[in-house]
Design an enzyme around this catalytic site. Structure first.
Site, PDB file in Angstrom:
ATOM      1  N   HIS A 268     -12.728 -23.668  38.826  1.00 27.86           N
ATOM      2  CA  HIS A 268     -12.038 -23.261  40.061  1.00 27.86           C
ATOM      3  C   HIS A 268     -10.942 -24.274  40.392  1.00 27.86           C
ATOM      4  O   HIS A 268     -10.572 -24.437  41.549  1.00 27.86           O
ATOM      5  CB  HIS A 268     -13.061 -23.140  41.192  1.00 27.86           C
TER       6      HIS A 268
ATOM      7  N   HIS B 240      -8.320 -27.381  44.292  1.00 30.75           N
ATOM      8  CA  HIS B 240      -8.140 -26.162  45.067  1.00 30.75           C
ATOM      9  C   HIS B 240      -6.728 -25.931  45.611  1.00 30.75           C
ATOM     10  O   HIS B 240      -6.556 -25.458  46.747  1.00 30.75           O
ATOM     11  CB  HIS B 240      -9.143 -26.125  46.241  1.00 30.75           C
TER      12      HIS B 240
ATOM     13  N   ASP C 232     -18.247 -20.082  45.065  1.00 32.05           N
ATOM     14  CA  ASP C 232     -17.077 -20.937  44.821  1.00 32.05           C
ATOM     15  C   ASP C 232     -17.134 -22.254  45.595  1.00 32.05           C
ATOM     16  O   ASP C 232     -17.843 -22.372  46.595  1.00 32.05           O
ATOM     17  CB  ASP C 232     -15.801 -20.221  45.271  1.00 32.05           C
ATOM     18  N   ASP C 233     -16.298 -23.166  45.136  1.00 36.40           N
ATOM     19  CA  ASP C 233     -15.915 -24.408  45.845  1.00 36.40           C
ATOM     20  C   ASP C 233     -16.939 -25.531  45.801  1.00 36.40           C
ATOM     21  O   ASP C 233     -16.722 -26.596  46.360  1.00 36.40           O
ATOM     22  CB  ASP C 233     -15.557 -24.147  47.324  1.00 36.40           C
TER      23      ASP C 233
ATOM     24  N   HIS D 154     -19.392 -18.534  48.995  1.00 32.82           N
ATOM     25  CA  HIS D 154     -19.125 -19.976  48.851  1.00 32.82           C
ATOM     26  C   HIS D 154     -20.402 -20.757  49.118  1.00 32.82           C
ATOM     27  O   HIS D 154     -20.942 -20.668  50.233  1.00 32.82           O
ATOM     28  CB  HIS D 154     -18.026 -20.395  49.838  1.00 32.82           C
TER      29      HIS D 154
ATOM     30  N   TYR E 100      -7.784 -19.097  46.121  1.00 33.63           N
ATOM     31  CA  TYR E 100      -7.153 -18.077  46.981  1.00 33.63           C
ATOM     32  C   TYR E 100      -6.833 -16.785  46.213  1.00 33.63           C
ATOM     33  O   TYR E 100      -6.131 -15.921  46.723  1.00 33.63           O
ATOM     34  CB  TYR E 100      -5.863 -18.614  47.635  1.00 33.63           C
TER      35      TYR E 100
HETATM   36 NI    NI Z   1     -12.111 -21.470  46.533  1.00 34.76          NI
END
Ligand code: NI
Length: 263
Positions: free
Chosen positions: A121, A125, A70-71, A214, A162
């Site tokens: 995603h 965020h 992720d991210d 991540h 989250y």
């Molecule tokens: Ni995230």
């Protein structure tokens, strides 16, 4: 005459109702989608028959694990892609629109070209549950549009930042044709920046699990060779989320492992 009078009165009433509607009625919310999410998933698959490119893997019989990152894309994503390529492992990347927009190497394109899955995603965020419906939609569509422009693919899944989701988020993701992919194994790699710790946790994956990591953390990417070694020795195959489910997940639904969570 009475009949005509009644008819005129009715016309007058209808006329009044119509003419006053725009001025007095509040803005109505958009009606809920009438397209069955399963039909939507099939339509999406028909629109892009080559993506995602799933391999002949049967996760009902084989030991599969879906590594998810992720991210990103971030500074270590290229290195991660090198590692995955050298081991013929596939993964799923839940990217942030703002990271994709700032990425000079167009790694989103590389993610798709190398057979990985790419998911939404959000753009920036936020916890989607704290946003208005309109804001949720913007977070999803901006990222979706950018990925489509850069890679040609329309994403079919998302991961709420989250893991924050509720009925409104579910409704918006359904509307956007995105399944909600959560996870079953959290490596907590954002908190514990130690490769050995991350590798040990991911190495405990059970068949059908979705592992959360991540790719914006150096320590996570450095843990990946050990994760792949440990799980490969136990006979695992590294699959995308679509491969894990043997097809396109249903828009709006929540998934945490290979077994679907009821809505
Ligand atoms: Ni995230």
């Amino acid at each position: 005459m009475r009949v005509w009078g009644l008819a005129l009165a009715l016309v007058a009433m209808v006329g009044t109702a119509c003419s006053t509607r725009p001025a007095t009625r509040p803005q109505m919310a958009r009606p809920p989608t009438v397209v069955d999410p399963r039909i939507l998933a099939k339509r999406l698959a028909a629109m892009q028959p080559d993506w995602p490119a799933t391999r002949p893997v049967n996760c009902r019989r084989e030991k599969c694990v879906a590594l998810t990152f992720d991210d990103g894309p971030g500074d270590y994503t290229a290195k991660l892609l090198d590692l995955l390529r050298s081991r013929h492992a596939k993964a799923t990347f839940f990217v942030l629109g703002q990271m994709v927009a700032a990425d000079p190497h167009n790694l989103a394109r590389r993610i798709v070209d190398e057979g990985h899955e790419i998911g939404n995603h959000s753009w920036s965020h936020p916890p989607l549950t704290a946003l208005t419906d309109e804001q949720i939609r913007t977070e999803l569509t901006q990222t979706g549009d950018l990925i489509r422009r850069l890679t040609g693919v329309r994403m079919q899944m998302m991961r709420p930042p989250y893991g924050a989701t509720d009925d409104r988020v579910a409704a918006e993701t359904r509307r956007e044709g995105l399944a909600q992919i959560l996870w079953s194994l959290d490596t907590l790699d954002w908190r514990d920046r130690a490769s050995s710790v991350v590798a040990r946790r991911a190495g405990l994956a059970k068949p059908g699990e979705i592992v959360l990591m991540h790719d914006i953390h150096r320590t996570t990417v450095e843990a990946v060779p050990e994760v792949l070694d440990t799980l490969a020795k136990k006979g695992y195959r590294f699959v995308t989320v679509s491969e894990l489910y043997g097809g396109t997940p249903v828009p709006g639904r929540q998934y945490t492992t290979r077994w679907m969570k009821r809505e």
